[in-house]
Design a protein around this motif. Sequence first.
Motif, PDB file in Angstrom:
ATOM      1  N   GLU A  15       1.683  -4.619  12.633  1.00  0.00           N
ATOM      2  CA  GLU A  15       0.433  -3.990  13.047  1.00  0.00           C
ATOM      3  C   GLU A  15      -0.229  -3.345  11.838  1.00  0.00           C
ATOM      4  OE1 GLU A  15       1.471  -1.205  16.063  1.00  0.00           O
ATOM      5  OE2 GLU A  15       2.085  -2.755  17.475  1.00  0.00           O
ATOM      6  N   GLY A  16      -1.497  -3.051  11.966  1.00  0.00           N
ATOM      7  CA  GLY A  16      -2.225  -2.335  10.924  1.00  0.00           C
ATOM      8  C   GLY A  16      -2.393  -3.138   9.652  1.00  0.00           C
ATOM      9  N   ASP A  17      -2.422  -2.404   8.533  1.00  0.00           N
ATOM     10  CA  ASP A  17      -2.615  -3.026   7.221  1.00  0.00           C
ATOM     11  C   ASP A  17      -1.489  -3.999   6.882  1.00  0.00           C
ATOM     12  OD1 ASP A  17      -4.851  -1.467   6.977  1.00  0.00           O
ATOM     13  OD2 ASP A  17      -4.008  -0.116   5.459  1.00  0.00           O
TER      14      ASP A  17
ATOM     15  N   ASP B 166       3.551   1.878   2.850  1.00  0.00           N
ATOM     16  CA  ASP B 166       3.188   3.198   3.354  1.00  0.00           C
ATOM     17  C   ASP B 166       1.690   3.155   3.647  1.00  0.00           C
ATOM     18  OD1 ASP B 166       2.754   5.835   3.949  1.00  0.00           O
ATOM     19  OD2 ASP B 166       3.464   6.622   2.037  1.00  0.00           O
ATOM     20  N   GLU B 167       1.352   2.880   4.909  1.00  0.00           N
ATOM     21  CA  GLU B 167      -0.049   2.701   5.275  1.00  0.00           C
ATOM     22  C   GLU B 167      -0.858   3.990   5.185  1.00  0.00           C
ATOM     23  OE1 GLU B 167      -0.615   0.626   8.950  1.00  0.00           O
ATOM     24  OE2 GLU B 167       0.630  -1.051   8.312  1.00  0.00           O
TER      25      GLU B 167
ATOM     26  N   ARG C  53      -1.599   4.235   1.613  1.00  0.00           N
ATOM     27  CA  ARG C  53      -2.068   2.930   1.149  1.00  0.00           C
ATOM     28  C   ARG C  53      -1.346   2.492  -0.130  1.00  0.00           C
ATOM     29  NH1 ARG C  53      -6.336   1.380   4.140  1.00  0.00           N
ATOM     30  NH2 ARG C  53      -7.231  -0.047   2.637  1.00  0.00           N
ATOM     31  N   LYS C  54      -0.008   2.568  -0.062  1.00  0.00           N
ATOM     32  CA  LYS C  54       0.818   2.173  -1.201  1.00  0.00           C
ATOM     33  C   LYS C  54       1.914   1.233  -0.738  1.00  0.00           C
ATOM     34  CE  LYS C  54      -0.046   6.281  -3.855  1.00  0.00           C
ATOM     35  NZ  LYS C  54       0.461   7.371  -4.621  1.00  0.00           N
ATOM     36  N   ILE C  55       2.308   0.368  -1.643  1.00  0.00           N
ATOM     37  CA  ILE C  55       3.422  -0.539  -1.415  1.00  0.00           C
ATOM     38  C   ILE C  55       4.503  -0.149  -2.411  1.00  0.00           C
ATOM     39  CG2 ILE C  55       4.184  -2.935  -1.380  1.00  0.00           C
ATOM     40  CD1 ILE C  55       1.205  -3.695  -1.003  1.00  0.00           C
ATOM     41  N   LYS C  56       5.646   0.266  -1.901  1.00  0.00           N
ATOM     42  CA  LYS C  56       6.761   0.666  -2.760  1.00  0.00           C
ATOM     43  C   LYS C  56       7.650  -0.549  -2.983  1.00  0.00           C
ATOM     44  CE  LYS C  56       6.492   5.282  -0.900  1.00  0.00           C
ATOM     45  NZ  LYS C  56       7.140   6.326  -0.135  1.00  0.00           N
ATOM     46  N   LEU C  57       7.942  -0.827  -4.244  1.00  0.00           N
ATOM     47  CA  LEU C  57       8.702  -2.010  -4.618  1.00  0.00           C
ATOM     48  C   LEU C  57      10.090  -1.641  -5.099  1.00  0.00           C
ATOM     49  CD1 LEU C  57       5.958  -3.796  -6.754  1.00  0.00           C
ATOM     50  CD2 LEU C  57       6.356  -4.016  -4.306  1.00  0.00           C
TER      51      LEU C  57
ATOM     52  N   TYR D   2      -3.153  -0.129  -2.830  1.00  0.00           N
ATOM     53  CA  TYR D   2      -4.136  -1.121  -2.406  1.00  0.00           C
ATOM     54  C   TYR D   2      -5.344  -0.427  -1.781  1.00  0.00           C
ATOM     55  CZ  TYR D   2      -2.230  -0.608   2.342  1.00  0.00           C
ATOM     56  OH  TYR D   2      -1.812  -0.109   3.545  1.00  0.00           O
ATOM     57  N   THR D   3      -6.511  -1.013  -2.022  1.00  0.00           N
ATOM     58  CA  THR D   3      -7.764  -0.491  -1.462  1.00  0.00           C
ATOM     59  C   THR D   3      -8.616  -1.666  -1.007  1.00  0.00           C
ATOM     60  OG1 THR D   3      -8.853  -0.507  -3.615  1.00  0.00           O
ATOM     61  CG2 THR D   3      -7.801   1.543  -2.964  1.00  0.00           C
TER      62      THR D   3
END
Length: 171
Positions: A35-37, A82-83, A86-90, A115-116
Amino acid sequence: MVKKIVQFLLLLVFIAFVICAIVVGSYMLNHPSTEGDTRTLISGAWYDEEENVTLTFDENSKFKISYTDDESVIAEGYFKVDEDSRKIKLFILPGNHAPEFDKAMDYMFFAQISYTDLNDPSASEDATDADKEKPCTVTFLVNGSNKLYSCEMPEKTLDLYAKGKSFEEKN
């Protein structure tokens, strides 16, 4: 006295091992939300034609950043989204990144992508057929290295709107 010191050191090693196992397991056993982003992010491959880069996030929490032309890997591993921020942790497995990605790395195994401007024209309920033909777009910023990727997803490769519980690739 030596016996107590050895026991204490073994206890510290055990505690460090458990903490590492929990951190690694939280990335490797994580399944992204549908769901979501996150739904849009894992729908297919993201291409930045100017930088010649492909970013892929899949339904099993694996990611891959590679060059489009020769498919050489820039970074590969597992991710969490993390919506709210707005970050993606790698989490990057040892040896699964190119030397140019070293600037983006934190604590030897971790990196972060912000991400934006995530836009999925087909997600809207009142989307027309013309809107559904438009590609999804997003801008990724690799924190630490300040690499900026303006990406498009020309086509979705996963059918995330299927009624079943599992993901299936479109043929």
